[in-house]
Design a protein around this motif. Structure first.
Motif, PDB file in Angstrom:
ATOM      1  N   PRO A 129      -2.842 -20.183  -5.631  1.00 10.42           N
ATOM      2  CA  PRO A 129      -3.989 -18.835  -4.793  1.00 10.42           C
ATOM      3  C   PRO A 129      -3.982 -18.652  -3.145  1.00 10.42           C
ATOM      4  O   PRO A 129      -4.263 -17.518  -3.565  1.00 10.42           O
ATOM      5  CB  PRO A 129      -5.079 -20.065  -5.021  1.00 10.42           C
ATOM      6  N   LYS A 130      -3.725 -19.540  -2.558  1.00  7.31           N
ATOM      7  CA  LYS A 130      -3.828 -19.569  -1.475  1.00  7.31           C
ATOM      8  C   LYS A 130      -2.657 -18.138  -1.044  1.00  7.31           C
ATOM      9  O   LYS A 130      -2.621 -16.948   0.258  1.00  7.31           O
ATOM     10  CB  LYS A 130      -3.572 -20.819  -0.325  1.00  7.31           C
ATOM     11  N   GLN A 131      -1.397 -18.638  -1.440  1.00  4.32           N
ATOM     12  CA  GLN A 131      -0.459 -17.409  -1.558  1.00  4.32           C
ATOM     13  C   GLN A 131      -0.727 -16.364  -1.938  1.00  4.32           C
ATOM     14  O   GLN A 131      -0.725 -14.887  -0.874  1.00  4.32           O
ATOM     15  CB  GLN A 131       0.688 -16.984  -1.898  1.00  4.32           C
ATOM     16  N   PHE A 132      -2.235 -15.842  -3.140  1.00  4.67           N
ATOM     17  CA  PHE A 132      -2.043 -14.483  -3.209  1.00  4.67           C
ATOM     18  C   PHE A 132      -3.178 -14.171  -2.661  1.00  4.67           C
ATOM     19  O   PHE A 132      -3.280 -12.678  -1.798  1.00  4.67           O
ATOM     20  CB  PHE A 132      -2.990 -14.387  -4.735  1.00  4.67           C
ATOM     21  N   ILE A 133      -4.115 -15.376  -2.194  1.00  5.40           N
ATOM     22  CA  ILE A 133      -5.329 -14.586  -1.603  1.00  5.40           C
ATOM     23  C   ILE A 133      -4.877 -14.180  -0.488  1.00  5.40           C
ATOM     24  O   ILE A 133      -5.794 -13.609   0.344  1.00  5.40           O
ATOM     25  CB  ILE A 133      -6.404 -16.102  -1.656  1.00  5.40           C
ATOM     26  N   MET A 134      -4.112 -14.587   0.445  1.00  2.90           N
ATOM     27  CA  MET A 134      -3.139 -13.435   1.518  1.00  2.90           C
ATOM     28  C   MET A 134      -3.149 -11.743   1.583  1.00  2.90           C
ATOM     29  O   MET A 134      -3.382 -11.712   2.203  1.00  2.90           O
ATOM     30  CB  MET A 134      -2.289 -14.493   2.007  1.00  2.90           C
ATOM     31  N   VAL A 135      -3.177 -11.508   0.531  1.00  2.00           N
ATOM     32  CA  VAL A 135      -2.847  -9.630   0.230  1.00  2.00           C
ATOM     33  C   VAL A 135      -3.607  -9.840  -0.434  1.00  2.00           C
ATOM     34  O   VAL A 135      -3.590  -8.143  -1.212  1.00  2.00           O
ATOM     35  CB  VAL A 135      -1.642  -9.970  -0.518  1.00  2.00           C
ATOM     36  N   ALA A 136      -4.886 -10.119  -0.930  1.00  2.00           N
ATOM     37  CA  ALA A 136      -5.621  -9.797  -2.025  1.00  2.00           C
ATOM     38  C   ALA A 136      -6.656  -9.545  -0.745  1.00  2.00           C
ATOM     39  O   ALA A 136      -8.163 -10.337  -0.975  1.00  2.00           O
ATOM     40  CB  ALA A 136      -6.294 -11.014  -3.343  1.00  2.00           C
ATOM     41  N   ASN A 137      -7.124  -8.530  -0.708  1.00  2.00           N
ATOM     42  CA  ASN A 137      -7.813  -7.981   0.721  1.00  2.00           C
ATOM     43  C   ASN A 137      -8.004  -6.106   0.250  1.00  2.00           C
ATOM     44  O   ASN A 137      -7.039  -5.550  -0.181  1.00  2.00           O
ATOM     45  CB  ASN A 137      -7.614  -7.625   2.221  1.00  2.00           C
ATOM     46  N   ALA A 138      -8.746  -5.430   0.744  1.00  2.00           N
ATOM     47  CA  ALA A 138      -9.504  -4.686   0.587  1.00  2.00           C
ATOM     48  C   ALA A 138      -8.241  -3.331   1.264  1.00  2.00           C
ATOM     49  O   ALA A 138      -8.139  -2.423   0.562  1.00  2.00           O
ATOM     50  CB  ALA A 138     -10.534  -3.388   1.401  1.00  2.00           C
ATOM     51  N   ILE A 139      -7.650  -3.509   2.410  1.00  2.00           N
ATOM     52  CA  ILE A 139      -6.662  -3.251   2.879  1.00  2.00           C
ATOM     53  C   ILE A 139      -4.946  -3.208   2.322  1.00  2.00           C
ATOM     54  O   ILE A 139      -4.793  -2.330   1.962  1.00  2.00           O
ATOM     55  CB  ILE A 139      -6.516  -3.879   4.611  1.00  2.00           C
ATOM     56  N   ASP A 140      -4.959  -4.597   2.227  1.00  2.00           N
ATOM     57  CA  ASP A 140      -3.398  -4.631   1.454  1.00  2.00           C
ATOM     58  C   ASP A 140      -3.720  -3.744  -0.426  1.00  2.00           C
ATOM     59  O   ASP A 140      -2.630  -2.980  -0.367  1.00  2.00           O
ATOM     60  CB  ASP A 140      -3.185  -5.586   1.146  1.00  2.00           C
ATOM     61  N   ALA A 141      -5.131  -4.143  -0.789  1.00  2.00           N
ATOM     62  CA  ALA A 141      -4.664  -3.201  -1.429  1.00  2.00           C
ATOM     63  C   ALA A 141      -5.007  -1.574  -1.545  1.00  2.00           C
ATOM     64  O   ALA A 141      -4.233  -0.762  -2.629  1.00  2.00           O
ATOM     65  CB  ALA A 141      -5.931  -3.863  -2.949  1.00  2.00           C
ATOM     66  N   ALA A 142      -4.923  -1.668  -1.181  1.00  2.00           N
ATOM     67  CA  ALA A 142      -5.686   0.636  -0.896  1.00  2.00           C
ATOM     68  C   ALA A 142      -4.063   0.849  -0.957  1.00  2.00           C
ATOM     69  O   ALA A 142      -3.494   2.375  -1.068  1.00  2.00           O
ATOM     70  CB  ALA A 142      -6.046   0.812  -0.008  1.00  2.00           C
ATOM     71  N   LYS A 143      -3.277   0.031  -0.024  1.00  2.00           N
ATOM     72  CA  LYS A 143      -2.380   0.619   0.605  1.00  2.00           C
ATOM     73  C   LYS A 143      -0.962   0.878  -1.182  1.00  2.00           C
ATOM     74  O   LYS A 143      -0.698   1.320  -0.841  1.00  2.00           O
ATOM     75  CB  LYS A 143      -1.676  -0.737   1.798  1.00  2.00           C
ATOM     76  N   GLN A 144      -1.561   0.023  -1.779  1.00  2.00           N
ATOM     77  CA  GLN A 144      -0.961   0.024  -3.011  1.00  2.00           C
ATOM     78  C   GLN A 144      -1.740   1.067  -4.306  1.00  2.00           C
ATOM     79  O   GLN A 144      -0.257   1.656  -5.095  1.00  2.00           O
ATOM     80  CB  GLN A 144      -1.034  -1.430  -3.934  1.00  2.00           C
ATOM     81  N   TRP A 145      -2.789   1.589  -3.945  1.00  2.00           N
ATOM     82  CA  TRP A 145      -3.239   2.733  -4.969  1.00  2.00           C
ATOM     83  C   TRP A 145      -2.475   3.473  -4.553  1.00  2.00           C
ATOM     84  O   TRP A 145      -2.532   4.572  -5.408  1.00  2.00           O
ATOM     85  CB  TRP A 145      -5.040   3.018  -3.738  1.00  2.00           C
ATOM     86  N   ASP A 146      -2.312   4.539  -3.366  1.00  2.00           N
ATOM     87  CA  ASP A 146      -1.760   5.118  -2.921  1.00  2.00           C
ATOM     88  C   ASP A 146      -1.194   5.264  -1.445  1.00  2.00           C
ATOM     89  O   ASP A 146      -1.813   5.098  -0.464  1.00  2.00           O
ATOM     90  CB  ASP A 146      -2.927   6.356  -3.025  1.00  2.00           C
ATOM     91  N   THR A 147       0.119   6.101  -2.032  1.00  2.00           N
ATOM     92  CA  THR A 147       0.742   5.606  -0.347  1.00  2.00           C
ATOM     93  C   THR A 147       0.627   7.446   0.612  1.00  2.00           C
ATOM     94  O   THR A 147       0.959   6.926   2.034  1.00  2.00           O
ATOM     95  CB  THR A 147       2.083   6.512  -0.396  1.00  2.00           C
ATOM     96  N   GLY A 148      -0.573   7.741   1.028  1.00  2.00           N
ATOM     97  CA  GLY A 148      -1.425   8.454   1.281  1.00  2.00           C
ATOM     98  C   GLY A 148      -2.932   8.444   1.963  1.00  2.00           C
ATOM     99  O   GLY A 148      -3.562   9.151   3.182  1.00  2.00           O
ATOM    100  N   LEU A 149      -2.425   6.794   2.068  1.00  2.00           N
ATOM    101  CA  LEU A 149      -3.437   5.688   2.636  1.00  2.00           C
ATOM    102  C   LEU A 149      -3.324   6.473   4.733  1.00  2.00           C
ATOM    103  O   LEU A 149      -2.049   5.914   4.775  1.00  2.00           O
ATOM    104  CB  LEU A 149      -3.377   5.084   2.459  1.00  2.00           C
ATOM    105  N   MET A 150      -4.035   6.649   5.140  1.00  2.00           N
ATOM    106  CA  MET A 150      -4.329   7.718   7.081  1.00  2.00           C
ATOM    107  C   MET A 150      -4.386   5.555   7.723  1.00  2.00           C
ATOM    108  O   MET A 150      -4.346   6.112   8.473  1.00  2.00           O
ATOM    109  CB  MET A 150      -4.407   8.645   6.922  1.00  2.00           C
ATOM    110  N   GLU A 151      -5.579   6.120   7.193  1.00  2.00           N
ATOM    111  CA  GLU A 151      -6.291   4.869   8.109  1.00  2.00           C
ATOM    112  C   GLU A 151      -7.028   3.708   7.160  1.00  2.00           C
ATOM    113  O   GLU A 151      -7.751   3.702   5.631  1.00  2.00           O
ATOM    114  CB  GLU A 151      -7.530   5.287   8.888  1.00  2.00           C
ATOM    115  N   ALA A 152      -6.650   2.424   7.889  1.00  2.00           N
ATOM    116  CA  ALA A 152      -7.748   1.324   6.928  1.00  2.00           C
ATOM    117  C   ALA A 152      -7.779   0.210   7.958  1.00  2.00           C
ATOM    118  O   ALA A 152      -6.948  -0.662   8.649  1.00  2.00           O
ATOM    119  CB  ALA A 152      -6.444   0.769   6.366  1.00  2.00           C
ATOM    120  N   ARG A 153      -9.202   0.151   8.429  1.00  2.00           N
ATOM    121  CA  ARG A 153      -8.950  -1.083   9.349  1.00  2.00           C
ATOM    122  C   ARG A 153     -10.527  -1.387   9.375  1.00  2.00           C
ATOM    123  O   ARG A 153     -10.901  -1.424   8.638  1.00  2.00           O
ATOM    124  CB  ARG A 153      -9.328   0.008  10.646  1.00  2.00           C
TER     125      ARG A 153
END
Length: 239
Positions: free
Chosen positions: A80-104
């Motif tokens: 769970p600790k490993q997965f929760i490190m990447v389970a966040n809005a920014i890392d998820a959005a990067k997987q949604w679409d490669t056209g992500l220009m800003e995530a902060r």
């Protein structure tokens, strides 16, 4: 909620009012996520199973104009600790679409409660093209060790009070509800439930939005690979 504070010709929201709104909204989102993970023994609770096999379940539930989609995965050799490190809005959005220009991160309201801006550009897929999302992210650990990450858009009126001008006439979409429930299993494995319901706003056919929502819940496989690449489960991660 406090009255809006005047900011010239527009208005801005006080940090105290913003915090109290997000605490209330995120608590409701957390309960929805826990219910979707079936930790309360609700059975199907309106969910229709689309696919099931190899430790993966895909389901949907009718909810307003756009369906809510859920995926449940058993991740072997991912704690769970490993997965929760990447389970966040920014890392998820990067997987949604490669056209992500800003995530902060715009603002940290508490140690586990933040406001985030996601902006997609011209090169994004049609449903993300020139769109932005102003979301909150809340992370909680339940008494039994289950970890929950709740992510959803601020209402347009609240987002407007943050005084964040739209970039290049971007359309401000709504992440109606989303998030993760991560439950510990034996042998450093975990059960991950991901729920998402997104309204990109603008003129997009409902069938296309529903198809997009169904694809979004499949990003767990991509995040699993990111989690496995994490150097250690004990490394601190900005929430």
């Amino acid at each position: 909620m406090n009255s809006p504070t005047s900011c010239g010709r527009t208005w801005c929201i006080s940090e105290d009012s913003l915090r109290r709104y997000v605490q209330f909204a995120s608590e409701s989102c957390i309960q929805e996520l826990l219910s979707a993970s079936d930790r309360f023994g609700n059975g199907n609770d309106g969910w229709k199973v689309l696919t099931l096999g190899n430790g993966v379940e895909m389901s949907k539930r009718r909810s307003g104009s756009f369906h809510t989609f859920r995926s449940r995965w058993i991740l072997r050799s991912v704690s769970p600790k490993q997965f929760i490190m990447v389970a966040n809005a920014i890392d998820a959005a990067k997987q949604w679409d490669t056209g992500l220009m800003e995530a902060r991160y715009i603002k940290d309201l508490e140690d586990n409660l933040s406001i985030i801006r996601l902006r997609f550009g011209e090169n994004s897929r049609p449903v993300f093209k020139n769109r932005e999302f102003i979301v909150y992210e809340r992370r909680e650990t339940m008494e039994d060790g289950t970890m929950v990450v709740a992510i959803a858009s601020l209402p347009k009126e609240i987002a407007a009070g943050l005084q964040l001008p739209k970039q290049n006439n971007a359309i401000r979409g709504l992440l109606l509800q989303s998030g993760w429930v991560v439950e510990k299993l034996e042998h450093d494995s975990c059960m991950v439930t991901y729920v998402v319901q997104l309204d990109p706003a603008g003129w997009v056919p409902k069938w296309l939005v529903n198809r997009l929502n169904m694809k979004l819940v499949m990003i767990i496989e991509k995040l699993r690979k990111l989690a496995l690449a994490c150097p250690t489960a004990d490394t601190d991660h900005h929430l």
